[in-house]
Enzyme design. Sequence first.
Site, PDB file in Angstrom:
ATOM      1  N   SER A  71       0.832  -1.198   0.000  1.00 44.81           N
ATOM      2  CA  SER A  71       0.000   0.000   0.000  1.00 44.81           C
ATOM      3  C   SER A  71       0.874   1.259   0.000  1.00 44.81           C
ATOM      4  O   SER A  71       1.720   1.437  -0.866  1.00 44.81           O
ATOM      5  CB  SER A  71      -0.950  -0.048   1.201  1.00 44.81           C
ATOM      6  OG  SER A  71      -1.927   0.959   1.114  1.00 44.81           O
TER       7      SER A  71
ATOM      8  N   ASP B 222      -9.030  -5.744  -4.366  1.00 48.52           N
ATOM      9  CA  ASP B 222      -8.696  -4.636  -3.474  1.00 48.52           C
ATOM     10  C   ASP B 222      -9.740  -3.528  -3.638  1.00 48.52           C
ATOM     11  O   ASP B 222      -9.929  -3.006  -4.733  1.00 48.52           O
ATOM     12  CB  ASP B 222      -7.303  -4.100  -3.828  1.00 48.52           C
ATOM     13  CG  ASP B 222      -6.748  -3.141  -2.790  1.00 48.52           C
ATOM     14  OD1 ASP B 222      -7.545  -2.483  -2.101  1.00 48.52           O
ATOM     15  OD2 ASP B 222      -5.521  -3.053  -2.678  1.00 48.52           O
TER      16      ASP B 222
ATOM     17  N   HIS C 278      -7.195  -5.939  -0.126  1.00 50.12           N
ATOM     18  CA  HIS C 278      -6.107  -5.021   0.184  1.00 50.12           C
ATOM     19  C   HIS C 278      -5.150  -5.593   1.225  1.00 50.12           C
ATOM     20  O   HIS C 278      -3.935  -5.419   1.114  1.00 50.12           O
ATOM     21  CB  HIS C 278      -6.670  -3.678   0.671  1.00 50.12           C
ATOM     22  CG  HIS C 278      -5.613  -2.620   0.809  1.00 50.12           C
ATOM     23  ND1 HIS C 278      -4.919  -2.123  -0.264  1.00 50.12           N
ATOM     24  CD2 HIS C 278      -5.118  -1.978   1.910  1.00 50.12           C
ATOM     25  CE1 HIS C 278      -4.050  -1.205   0.147  1.00 50.12           C
ATOM     26  NE2 HIS C 278      -4.141  -1.109   1.456  1.00 50.12           N
TER      27      HIS C 278
END
Length: 213
Positions: free
Chosen positions: A81, A164, A192
């Site tokens: 991320s 995600d 995610h």
Amino acid sequence: MVNSKHFVLVHGICHGAWCWYKVATLLKSAGHRVTALDLGSSGVDPRRLDEVYSISDSLQPLMDSIASLPHDERVILVGHSYGGMGISLAMESFPDKILVAVFVTAFMPNIIFPPATLVQEDLELAKMLVKPSKLFLQDLAMESLLTEEKFGSVSRVYIVCDKDELLKEDFQRWMIEKSPPKEVKSIAGADHMIMLSKPNELCLSLQQIAEKY
């Protein structure tokens, strides 16, 4: 016997080293060395958020860790991320210490636009807060943060997570198109937080990368 590699795992915004515990255990069981870091004011790092003034302060644990490596050691750097920003800056600072950089459904900046352009309007990050954090957009707005000579010299692999809901697959593919890595892997059904929901699949992909690079 496994070709042992050293993985350095970098968490995303508002998380900490704790989020890697499943993947770290699997990689260690496979014979690899693993370093999972807490960035500034994250996880068990003792600093308060108001004591972390810049992205340099936030990334100090990562930079110190890589700087302390033996001169002949190179690592596989993995960012999840927002951790993609951190590993990109580490690539710029230590290109000779990184075998390959792996972006796991991560922000992957390029040398054309300032890194901040990827996140300036991404308000969804603020809705996912586990621990208060900062985006350091002012720091990331500098156009000279990444160069072809350093950042661009490090091999990159992107791992796409097609389910995600934070970094949508279309956005992941857009970043890949704008700055093509050497390899793109996709893990079907991955959300995610892939390191928690599909740790075995992620570990397998990381092992394949370790064997190749």
